[in-house]
Design a protein around this motif. Structure first.
Motif, PDB file in Angstrom:
ATOM      1  N   ARG A  54      -2.690  -5.957 -14.095  1.00 51.19           N
ATOM      2  CA  ARG A  54      -3.348  -4.643 -14.010  1.00 51.19           C
ATOM      3  C   ARG A  54      -2.993  -3.929 -12.701  1.00 51.19           C
ATOM      4  O   ARG A  54      -2.784  -2.716 -12.672  1.00 51.19           O
ATOM      5  N   ILE A  55      -2.920  -4.692 -11.609  1.00 52.75           N
ATOM      6  CA  ILE A  55      -2.565  -4.101 -10.314  1.00 52.75           C
ATOM      7  C   ILE A  55      -1.142  -3.554 -10.347  1.00 52.75           C
ATOM      8  O   ILE A  55      -0.871  -2.426  -9.903  1.00 52.75           O
ATOM      9  N   LEU A 109      -0.345  -9.819  -3.861  1.00 52.62           N
ATOM     10  CA  LEU A 109      -1.062  -9.565  -5.109  1.00 52.62           C
ATOM     11  C   LEU A 109      -2.334 -10.391  -5.201  1.00 52.62           C
ATOM     12  O   LEU A 109      -3.329  -9.967  -5.795  1.00 52.62           O
ATOM     13  N   SER A 110      -2.300 -11.595  -4.640  1.00 48.01           N
ATOM     14  CA  SER A 110      -3.458 -12.484  -4.725  1.00 48.01           C
ATOM     15  C   SER A 110      -3.379 -13.528  -3.621  1.00 48.01           C
ATOM     16  O   SER A 110      -2.338 -13.695  -2.970  1.00 48.01           O
ATOM     17  N   SER A 246      -2.051   3.059  -1.041  1.00 54.21           N
ATOM     18  CA  SER A 246      -2.921   4.135  -1.535  1.00 54.21           C
ATOM     19  C   SER A 246      -4.016   3.576  -2.434  1.00 54.21           C
ATOM     20  O   SER A 246      -5.150   4.064  -2.423  1.00 54.21           O
ATOM     21  N   MET A 247      -3.710   2.537  -3.208  1.00 57.87           N
ATOM     22  CA  MET A 247      -4.716   1.914  -4.063  1.00 57.87           C
ATOM     23  C   MET A 247      -5.801   1.245  -3.228  1.00 57.87           C
ATOM     24  O   MET A 247      -6.983   1.264  -3.591  1.00 57.87           O
ATOM     25  N   LYS A 248      -5.392   0.652  -2.105  1.00 55.18           N
ATOM     26  CA  LYS A 248      -6.369   0.032  -1.218  1.00 55.18           C
ATOM     27  C   LYS A 248      -7.240   1.082  -0.542  1.00 55.18           C
ATOM     28  O   LYS A 248      -8.464   0.931  -0.433  1.00 55.18           O
ATOM     29  N   GLN A 249      -6.607   2.187  -0.126  1.00 55.85           N
ATOM     30  CA  GLN A 249      -7.332   3.231   0.577  1.00 55.85           C
ATOM     31  C   GLN A 249      -8.341   3.954  -0.311  1.00 55.85           C
ATOM     32  O   GLN A 249      -9.454   4.273   0.121  1.00 55.85           O
ATOM     33  N   ASP A 250      -7.967   4.223  -1.569  1.00 53.69           N
ATOM     34  CA  ASP A 250      -8.881   4.968  -2.440  1.00 53.69           C
ATOM     35  C   ASP A 250      -9.849   4.060  -3.211  1.00 53.69           C
ATOM     36  O   ASP A 250     -10.662   4.527  -4.007  1.00 53.69           O
ATOM     37  N   SER A 252      -9.232   1.836  -5.530  1.00 52.39           N
ATOM     38  CA  SER A 252      -8.887   1.432  -6.895  1.00 52.39           C
ATOM     39  C   SER A 252      -8.450  -0.032  -6.957  1.00 52.39           C
ATOM     40  O   SER A 252      -8.690  -0.714  -7.961  1.00 52.39           O
ATOM     41  N   LEU A 253      -7.820  -0.532  -5.891  1.00 55.20           N
ATOM     42  CA  LEU A 253      -7.416  -1.939  -5.863  1.00 55.20           C
ATOM     43  C   LEU A 253      -8.650  -2.833  -5.933  1.00 55.20           C
ATOM     44  O   LEU A 253      -8.699  -3.793  -6.711  1.00 55.20           O
ATOM     45  N   HIS A 254      -9.651  -2.497  -5.151  1.00 59.89           N
ATOM     46  CA  HIS A 254     -10.897  -3.264  -5.159  1.00 59.89           C
ATOM     47  C   HIS A 254     -11.589  -3.177  -6.514  1.00 59.89           C
ATOM     48  O   HIS A 254     -12.111  -4.176  -7.019  1.00 59.89           O
TER      49      HIS A 254
END
Length: 272
Positions: A54-55, A109-110, A246-250, A252-254
């Motif tokens: 998914r990431i 990724l993990s 950007s995914m970490k900042q917004d 969405s990654l979390h």
């Protein structure tokens, strides 16, 4: 009529000439290899599933790059990454040997927690000194790195009783049938596979109703997206890293990680 007929022929010829150009200009998808490694990446009902999947899908969506996933056995996938037969591989640990043919993503990724697993009731203790267990047999995956501590002891021949197999299911069967004393594995993956095998009522698992992860972990390893150096994909890797940032900042990654529910994968079959 002759004019209309000639115009139609001209349009047809132009269309035929343009079709190959259009097709050749379409960007082919990046081939991304993964091994069956639930709950991080695996197949279920012919679909690719898992939190790492998914990431990756979201990151490549953000950089508008088409991708296709391919389930390939571990050793073959590494060889194909080296030779450029595939572009990318999911969930690869960093080693000096692999740095020669892999460009790693900057962001992992993990995070893998590597443990020693024994059968319930086994009189085996771990005191952070693996050499004290050198008289026992260790079940390990072929071509798999378990961290510098374990790998170095193997290289120095201080751990010699290794029982090598292609996957965790096979190693768990060997553990439960007494072929090996210990299985080395990533905690979440090993426990997930054992639970799936138990649900299938494997007769080989009757000897051990449960497996125990000895503490502490022998290593905590970060798994990355690995890009083939042979295929010169560093520019894609840079874009992927930017998308991950950007995914970490917004957030969405979390959210992807938090929204992932392992129990929703209960119908999944065990990996091989």
């Amino acid at each position: 009529m002759k004019f209309k007929s000639r115009l139609l022929v001209l349009i047809t010829l132009l269309t035929l000439l343009l079709i190959p150009t259009y097709l050749s200009s379409a960007e082919p998808p990046l081939s991304i290899a993964f091994v069956e490694y639930p709950p991080y990446h695996f197949t279920q009902d012919e679909n690719v599933e898992g939190i790492s999947i998914r990431i990756i899908e979201e990151a490549f969506r953000r950089i508008d790059t088409p991708i296709e996933f391919k389930a390939i056995p571990w050793s073959r996938a590494l060889n194909w990454l080296k030779t450029g037969q595939i572009d990318v591989m999911v969930g690869v640990f960093r080693t000096a040997e692999r740095e020669v043919y892999i460009d790693y993503s900057n962001m992992p990724l993990s995070k893998a927690q590597i443990h020693l697993f024994v059968t319930e009731g086994a009189d085996i203790k771990y005191s952070e000194d693996l050499t004290l267990l050198s008289h026992l047999s260790f079940g390990v995956k072929k071509d798999f790195s378990y961290g510098p501590y374990f790998d170095d002891l193997v290289a120095q021949k201080k751990l010699t009783k290794l029982n090598v197999d292609v996957g965790i299911p096979q190693l768990l069967v060997k553990l439960c049938t007494g072929v090996t004393d210990i299985v080395v594995g990533e905690r979440r993956n090993t426990e997930y596979v054992f639970n799936q095998l138990s649900k299938q009522t494997y007769p080989q698992l009757e000897r051990c109703k449960q497996i125990i992860a000895l503490t502490p972990a022998i290593d905590a390893r970060l798994a990355y997206l690995a890009f083939s150096k042979q295929n010169q994909l560093n520019y894609i890797r840079v874009q992927f890293d930017e998308a991950m940032k950007s995914m970490k900042q917004d957030g969405s990654l979390h959210r992807i990680i938090e929204s992932y529910q392992p129990h929703s994968l209960s119908k999944n079959t065990a990996s091989h």
